[in-house]
Enzyme design. Sequence first.
Site, PDB file in Angstrom:
ATOM      1  N   LYS A   1       0.839  -1.205   0.000  1.00 45.81           N
ATOM      2  CA  LYS A   1       0.000   0.000   0.000  1.00 45.81           C
ATOM      3  C   LYS A   1       0.876   1.259   0.000  1.00 45.81           C
ATOM      4  O   LYS A   1       0.606   2.224  -0.719  1.00 45.81           O
ATOM      5  CB  LYS A   1      -0.947  -0.016   1.210  1.00 45.81           C
ATOM      6  CG  LYS A   1      -2.042  -1.070   1.068  1.00 45.81           C
ATOM      7  CD  LYS A   1      -2.817  -1.329   2.359  1.00 45.81           C
ATOM      8  CE  LYS A   1      -3.781  -2.493   2.160  1.00 45.81           C
ATOM      9  NZ  LYS A   1      -4.467  -2.926   3.385  1.00 45.81           N
TER      10      LYS A   1
ATOM     11  N   GLN B   1      -4.279  -1.540   9.712  1.00 45.74           N
ATOM     12  CA  GLN B   1      -4.242  -2.885   9.119  1.00 45.74           C
ATOM     13  C   GLN B   1      -4.837  -3.899  10.091  1.00 45.74           C
ATOM     14  O   GLN B   1      -4.431  -3.986  11.247  1.00 45.74           O
ATOM     15  CB  GLN B   1      -2.798  -3.262   8.767  1.00 45.74           C
ATOM     16  CG  GLN B   1      -2.668  -4.585   8.031  1.00 45.74           C
ATOM     17  CD  GLN B   1      -3.323  -4.570   6.650  1.00 45.74           C
ATOM     18  OE1 GLN B   1      -3.214  -3.605   5.906  1.00 45.74           O
ATOM     19  NE2 GLN B   1      -4.007  -5.650   6.307  1.00 45.74           N
TER      20      GLN B   1
ATOM     21  N   ASP C   1     -10.847   3.148   4.500  1.00 44.43           N
ATOM     22  CA  ASP C   1     -11.181   1.721   4.426  1.00 44.43           C
ATOM     23  C   ASP C   1     -12.696   1.509   4.512  1.00 44.43           C
ATOM     24  O   ASP C   1     -13.170   0.387   4.328  1.00 44.43           O
ATOM     25  CB  ASP C   1     -10.506   0.962   5.578  1.00 44.43           C
ATOM     26  CG  ASP C   1      -9.428   0.022   5.079  1.00 44.43           C
ATOM     27  OD1 ASP C   1      -9.316  -0.157   3.852  1.00 44.43           O
ATOM     28  OD2 ASP C   1      -8.712  -0.543   5.928  1.00 44.43           O
TER      29      ASP C   1
END
Length: 289
Positions: free
Chosen positions: A54, A98, A121
Amino acid sequence: MGARIIDGKVVAARVRAGVADGVDAFEEEHDTVPGLATVLVGADPASHVYVGNKIKACEEAGIRSFHHGLDADVSQADLLTLINNLNADDAVDGILVQMPLPDALDQDPVVAAIDSAKDVDGLTATSAGLLAQGRPNMVPCTPLGIMELLDEAATEVRGANAVVVGRSILVGRPMSALLTNASATVTVCHSRTRDLGSVCRGADILIAAVGSPRMVQGDWVKPGATVIDVGINRTDDGLVGDVDFEPAAEIAGAITPVPGGVGPMTIAMLLRNTLGAAKTRRHSAVQAV
Ligand code: NAP
């Protein structure tokens, strides 16, 4: 093999190039670039690879990364303090924590602490609620990328029978909301669904997001259907999806491979969400990408 293979790498490259152009225009307008903060707790090797990819993708698109690697024994309070600091940091447009977090940490309050304006997200209750109400703001990257793949495959979503296998917050639920918002007739399946095969056989659009290698059988696929395989399963045969690819590809009209289908789209949509968050926060006039 009858099905057209939907190449996620090609679509993702196109999205990433569009984001890079959008970042250039954003920089011209605001004299700064969008910023994404990544938070990684612990030393899980797969998570390190995901976050590393990412960060690399951000660099390639011109997005600034702010990485925070924390020890696995970080306290819940310290993690929440970090999130609050990132919320307050004007250089940070998107925050990605994450998952999964180590067992000792409670994931829900951490997600809840993320400013919904920076929720790239799409996991906060605000983002999920807006999506469920049909007025999406930040949408989880994987289902968002799948909508791009359906578009690429020229699959008619409106009025289609769509079956989503899996009801996770990350994939299945937002996927079903996106398809509903796009006027598909959606059935959501899960581990308690009876006679899954016969439900799948009615699908014009079949999305498998289970995490069970090759579970979706070829004869579960309706002739001509579009099959999207979200699964990433490491087996002795290498990486395989949730769909038994070869027999399914004989019957489907279009199908995503694993790897090279949905996977590349997730990062591409993260970049797009980060640029979108930056534009919204700064009331940018830059056109959508
Ligand atoms: P998850 O949170 O484990 O959810 C799995 C879902 O599958 C659950 O809703 C579960 O039902 C359902 N399920 C499990 N066994 C089933 C069965 N036998 N029949 C029907 N449904 C069943 O997984 P996830 O996060 O959604 O991820 C799913 C897969 O996608 C994984 O392989 C993951 O690695 C992959 N993934 C890929 C990407 C990408 O970028 N390509 C991104 C995210 C995830 P219950 O709710 O009843 O337990």
